[in-house]
Design an enzyme around this catalytic site. Structure first.
Site, PDB file in Angstrom:
ATOM      1  N   SER A   1       7.990  17.913 -12.560  1.00  0.00           N
ATOM      2  CA  SER A   1       8.525  16.263 -13.150  1.00  0.00           C
ATOM      3  C   SER A   1       8.965  16.863 -14.675  1.00  0.00           C
ATOM      4  O   SER A   1      10.259  16.565 -15.403  1.00  0.00           O
ATOM      5  CB  SER A   1       7.629  15.285 -14.153  1.00  0.00           C
ATOM      6  OG  SER A   1       7.612  14.698 -11.785  1.00  0.00           O
TER       7      SER A   1
ATOM      8  N   ASN B   1       5.217  18.164  -6.293  1.00  0.00           N
ATOM      9  CA  ASN B   1       4.056  19.117  -7.285  1.00  0.00           C
ATOM     10  C   ASN B   1       2.834  19.308  -6.071  1.00  0.00           C
ATOM     11  O   ASN B   1       1.680  18.709  -6.150  1.00  0.00           O
ATOM     12  CB  ASN B   1       3.736  17.960  -8.089  1.00  0.00           C
ATOM     13  CG  ASN B   1       4.481  18.016  -9.162  1.00  0.00           C
ATOM     14  OD1 ASN B   1       5.574  19.119 -10.067  1.00  0.00           O
ATOM     15  ND2 ASN B   1       4.540  16.986 -10.156  1.00  0.00           N
TER      16      ASN B   1
ATOM     17  N   ASP C   1      13.680  -1.305 -16.703  1.00  0.00           N
ATOM     18  CA  ASP C   1      14.362  -0.461 -17.368  1.00  0.00           C
ATOM     19  C   ASP C   1      13.915   0.010 -18.327  1.00  0.00           C
ATOM     20  O   ASP C   1      13.685   1.286 -19.065  1.00  0.00           O
ATOM     21  CB  ASP C   1      15.348  -0.397 -16.986  1.00  0.00           C
ATOM     22  CG  ASP C   1      16.085  -1.659 -18.310  1.00  0.00           C
ATOM     23  OD1 ASP C   1      15.743  -2.722 -17.211  1.00  0.00           O
ATOM     24  OD2 ASP C   1      16.785  -1.338 -18.752  1.00  0.00           O
TER      25      ASP C   1
ATOM     26  N   ASP D   1      13.691   7.229 -13.202  1.00  0.00           N
ATOM     27  CA  ASP D   1      12.043   6.853 -13.417  1.00  0.00           C
ATOM     28  C   ASP D   1      11.445   5.324 -13.632  1.00  0.00           C
ATOM     29  O   ASP D   1      12.062   4.719 -12.417  1.00  0.00           O
ATOM     30  CB  ASP D   1      11.465   7.934 -14.370  1.00  0.00           C
ATOM     31  CG  ASP D   1      10.711   8.789 -13.931  1.00  0.00           C
ATOM     32  OD1 ASP D   1       9.308   8.347 -14.089  1.00  0.00           O
ATOM     33  OD2 ASP D   1      10.515   9.694 -14.374  1.00  0.00           O
TER      34      ASP D   1
ATOM     35  N   HIS E   1       5.119   6.981 -16.549  1.00  0.00           N
ATOM     36  CA  HIS E   1       6.396   8.419 -16.066  1.00  0.00           C
ATOM     37  C   HIS E   1       7.667   8.371 -17.277  1.00  0.00           C
ATOM     38  O   HIS E   1       7.936   9.669 -17.360  1.00  0.00           O
ATOM     39  CB  HIS E   1       6.084   8.847 -14.782  1.00  0.00           C
ATOM     40  CG  HIS E   1       6.646  10.097 -14.260  1.00  0.00           C
ATOM     41  ND1 HIS E   1       7.945  10.739 -14.202  1.00  0.00           N
ATOM     42  CD2 HIS E   1       5.475  10.820 -14.089  1.00  0.00           C
ATOM     43  CE1 HIS E   1       8.183  11.768 -13.519  1.00  0.00           C
ATOM     44  NE2 HIS E   1       6.932  12.168 -13.495  1.00  0.00           N
TER      45      HIS E   1
ATOM     46  N   ASP F   1      17.452  -2.348 -13.811  1.00  0.00           N
ATOM     47  CA  ASP F   1      16.507  -2.554 -13.284  1.00  0.00           C
ATOM     48  C   ASP F   1      17.227  -2.994 -12.524  1.00  0.00           C
ATOM     49  O   ASP F   1      18.075  -3.640 -12.221  1.00  0.00           O
ATOM     50  CB  ASP F   1      15.522  -3.397 -13.776  1.00  0.00           C
ATOM     51  CG  ASP F   1      14.498  -3.632 -12.543  1.00  0.00           C
ATOM     52  OD1 ASP F   1      14.098  -3.338 -11.380  1.00  0.00           O
ATOM     53  OD2 ASP F   1      13.175  -4.196 -13.418  1.00  0.00           O
TER      54      ASP F   1
ATOM     55  N   ASP G   1       8.703   7.275 -31.198  1.00  0.00           N
ATOM     56  CA  ASP G   1       8.761   7.696 -31.106  1.00  0.00           C
ATOM     57  C   ASP G   1      10.976   8.435 -30.557  1.00  0.00           C
ATOM     58  O   ASP G   1      11.251   9.387 -30.663  1.00  0.00           O
ATOM     59  CB  ASP G   1       8.203   9.582 -30.845  1.00  0.00           C
ATOM     60  CG  ASP G   1       7.425   9.963 -30.969  1.00  0.00           C
ATOM     61  OD1 ASP G   1       7.308   9.234 -32.384  1.00  0.00           O
ATOM     62  OD2 ASP G   1       5.992  10.748 -30.728  1.00  0.00           O
TER      63      ASP G   1
END
Length: 458
Positions: free
Chosen positions: A251, A187, A88, A62, A96, A81, A71
């Site tokens: 997603s 989407n 990364d 992603d 996202h 990466d 969290d």
């Protein structure tokens, strides 16, 4: 490559079953947890009494994952990466990837505050999806994830287009190494599943809202195998300077299916990736709108994800491939060149071959060798017969006086002799009649789809 999601800052508490969104004030952490309606939808306490996904590595290909988010503390492994810029674990643009990782494996903070994922026992392996120029590096990321211990790969990114040769080979490489690839359908509201979710061997996911209704903007098609919550989804991430977001999209649906796959892989470590998909599919809830219809449905697939049932229902393991379409490439160690073109044809989603692809290939090769050997034998037999006939003719000419030939009625002209009695009638090359007991050249399509009637009403 990122699928566009409607992301907003989470601004206030839940009200009458829906989230009231404002730009300020920023929501408190306990309001965030209350806003995660999926936690109640899936009864997380029940799910976690069976599995939390302990020990399973989920790769998230992603925009990078913020390893410093409160969290996700301790949940994010060193990643990759392709450009070597460290994106990364330190995203520079979109949050996202952080949102996807939080829905999979976040643990919240301070007790009951913040976002929790469906599989908080799993670890996230973050992989940036682009190269130095932000060109598509997902195929390279898939291979890196496979080689670095991932058992599930979440790809909440893609484009509505024909899969590239590199994507086909990369997913096949994951299948070959028993890694489940989960992808978002897209989407755009189009009747075409985005790539790489549409690649044979991947598990494509559509989206539903809290009333089990298919989200109108979700892409759809025959490759869709499952659907999962994807509307009003609360997650961790930097939205307008805040630490939490709310969004709609396949997603999020893909992230929850990846998390459920991690739960199943922890509970049943001996199942193959295809058999994990089998449990997810067989335990899915079939909403009334598609009850009795031929499955997979293009919007819902085989139904809506149910993690607890996937962990606890009595479901036979099934074939190693499960409901996943056969991978279109052997997935060797080297990906095709950048110029490799489009898609190879694949069986319809959910169709299962009667034997594994590797067995089919070896048996087919054996049958071909047998056929070639039979053909060579026939040719040699013809040569021997012709040589003996000519030798006999020359001997008779030497031993007997010349006599005018007498033609028998029905005799064929030279070059068109009728074959000797009992000699097989040869077919054109490539169309030989099969030997007794020899299997037909063209395999019949698999008729019994085990995924038509196995779903349970919730």
């Amino acid at each position: 490559m990122t699928l566009t999601r409607t992301m907003r800052v989470l601004g206030a508490t839940a009200l009458s079953g829906a989230l009231l969104m404002t730009a300020a004030p920023t929501a408190s952490a306990d309001q965030v947890r209350d806003g995660q309606w999926v936690n109640q939808y899936y009864s997380l306490d029940k799910v976690w009494s069976v599995s939390k996904g302990d020990g399973v590595i989920v790769a998230v290909i992603d925009t990078g994952v913020d390893a410093n988010h409160q969290d996700l503390a301790g949940q994010v492994l060193p990643g990759y990466d392709p450009a070597g810029q460290g994106r990364d674990r330190k995203p520079t643009k979109s949050s996202h990837g952080t949102s996807m990782a939080s829905e999979i494996a976040a643990k919240g903070h301070g007790g009951d505050a913040g976002v929790v994922g469906l599989a908080p026992g799993a670890k996230i392996l973050p992989i940036y999806q682009g190269d130095a120029n932000d060109n598509n590096a997902i195929p390279e990321g898939i291979r890196w994830a496979v080689d670095h211990g991932a058992k599930v790969i979440n790809i909440s990114a893609g484009k509505t287009r024909t899969p590239s040769g590199q994507e086909l080979a990369a997913v096949a490489y994951a299948v070959q190494h028993d890694v489940l690839v989960v992808g978002a359908a897209g989407n755009d509201g189009l009747g075409q599943v985005s790539s790489p979710a549409s690649v044979p061997g991947a598990l494509a996911v559509g989206a539903v809202d809290r009333s089990d209704t298919a989200w109108k903007k979700a892409n759809y098609g025959p490759e869709t195998l499952l659907s999962a919550p994807g509307v009003d989804m609360v997650s961790a991430g930097d939205c307008d300077g805040g630490q939490y977001c709310i969004a709609n999209g396949t997603s999020d649906s893909s992230a929850y299916v990846s998390a459920a796959a991690a739960l199943v892989r922890a509970k049943y470590p001996n199942l193959t990736a295809g058999q994990v998909a089998n449990r997810l599919v067989k335990s899915a809830f079939v909403p009334p709108v598609i009850k009795g219809a031929k499955l997979p449905d293009p919007h819902y697939g085989y139904g809506i994800l149910r993690p607890y049932e996937a962990l606890t229902m009595d479901i036979p393991a099934g074939s190693a491939q499960g409901p996943l379409a056969a991978a279109a490439s052997s997935g060797g160690s080297k990906a095709p060149s950048a110029g490799s073109s489009g898609a190879a044809s694949a069986p319809p989603a959910g169709s299962l071959p009667p034997i594994a692809a590797s067995d089919s290939g070896s048996k087919g090769a054996s049958y071909l060798l047998i056929g070639v050997a039979v053909l060579v034998g026939l040719v040699l037999l013809v040569v021997v017969i012709v040589v003996l006939a000519r030798r006999g003719r020359r001997q008779s000419q030497v031993q007997q006086p010349y006599a005018a030939p007498t033609w028998q009625p029905g005799q064929q002209p030279y070059g068109g002799q009728a074959p000797p009695p009992g000699y097989p009638q040869q077919q054109p090359y490539g169309g030989e009649a099969p030997q007794p007991g020899f299997p037909p050249h063209q395999q019949q399509p698999y008729q019994n789809n085990p995924y038509q009637d196995g779903n349970q009403q919730r």
